[in-house]
Scaffold this active site. Structure first.
Site, mmCIF file in Angstrom:
data_model
loop_
_atom_site.group_PDB
_atom_site.id
_atom_site.type_symbol
_atom_site.label_atom_id
_atom_site.label_comp_id
_atom_site.label_asym_id
_atom_site.label_seq_id
_atom_site.Cartn_x
_atom_site.Cartn_y
_atom_site.Cartn_z
ATOM 1 N N ARG A 285 -40.598 -58.907 -17.574
ATOM 2 C CA ARG A 285 -42.059 -59.608 -17.893
ATOM 3 C C ARG A 285 -43.175 -58.367 -17.641
ATOM 4 N NH1 ARG A 285 -41.441 -64.942 -15.615
ATOM 5 N NH2 ARG A 285 -42.325 -63.579 -13.793
ATOM 6 N N GLU B 251 -35.777 -64.455 -0.954
ATOM 7 C CA GLU B 251 -35.953 -65.515 0.227
ATOM 8 C C GLU B 251 -34.938 -65.732 0.598
ATOM 9 O OE1 GLU B 251 -37.499 -70.115 -0.468
ATOM 10 O OE2 GLU B 251 -37.811 -69.337 -1.539
#
Lengths: 173, 173
Positions: free
Chosen positions: B58, B95
């Site tokens: 993006r 994560e």
């Protein structure tokens, strides 16, 4: 401009025997990058286009400047699982297995004309799936644009009936 | 322009409990998209910038129109395995596990200033790794730009010493 001089060719990428046509050398050269965007404006600037769809991720690089310059909405065609809203999905074949592309339902202009953009046209598999998506969402894909075309890989047959334009073609490896 | 009205918020994406700030609604609105690009020109147009680096994927959407408009080379910071030339690599923590970003060695302007761009700044992990890459390649990252900032996720601490600018911040979920 002779784009061929600007496009880097990398042998054996991503696998042995494949010659990779690399557009990073085009976008790293401001004159060459602007030449591509100006050509897009020349080709499509006077056409009735309601949205520009860029194919993840190198398609974004050419779709975004064109959409911004023309004041036309930019739609993302992304790999599965990346878009947060309600999506349409379409599968396409890879050399081994399958993959999916998605688009937000709400981004597709119903009854509108979409210009579909990628950096390089090869087998046409992703673009054919992207066309199905946009058509299913109620739009018409009448134009597909790519900077580089490799027609020997079959995209012309796969995308029959759609007006496909490239700035430079390579005829064989 | 009130960007907050244009940014779509999607609850529970990509996982339960996470509020996703979606820029597809910004780029689907030509006025909002041009507002972002114009702001970038206002912020950085008079600064000495030798290259614009966009973070996959993006980041490409905002880096490409800015680079094209300013006539500055565009560099891609990509996920591992996508760039065909000789690359520098840097790892960052996810994560669960790790991921890597890469940049073409030859794209980094030695001794030059780079503006690093992503759509949204959260933990700053990818941008910190991207900064290491560009620094290792011999450039200086003095500016990082994102349309949206989520400072409660820690990017300000992670990117300390670099001038970071966002157009809108959200202070908590």
């Amino acid at each position: 401009m002779d784009l061929d001089k600007v496009i880097r060719k990398v042998p054996d990428f991503p696998a042995k025997g494949i010659l990779f046509y690399d557009i990073t050398s085009v976008i790293g050269d401001p004159k060459a990058f602007s030449y591509c965007i100006d050509k897009m404006v020349e080709l499509y600037g006077s056409k009735k286009i309601d949205a520009v769809a860029g194919v993840e991720s190198r398609g974004f690089i050419f779709a975004a400047p064109f959409a911004e310059k023309m004041g036309i909405p930019l739609i993302l065609v992304r790999k599965a699982g990346k878009l947060p809203g309600t999506t349409l999905k379409a599968a396409y074949n890879l050399e081994y297995g399958k993959a999916e592309v998605e688009v937000h339902v709400s981004d597709v202009p119903k009854g509108g004309n979409v210009l579909l953009i990628d950096d390089l046209l090869a087998t046409g598999g992703t673009l054919e799936a992207s066309t199905r998506l946009l058509t299913e969402g109620g739009a018409r894909v009448e134009n597909i644009f790519g900077v580089i075309g490799l027609p020997f890989l079959g995209y012309k047959e796969k995308l029959k009936g759609i007006d496909v334009t490239t700035l430079i073609n390579y005829d064989s490896e």
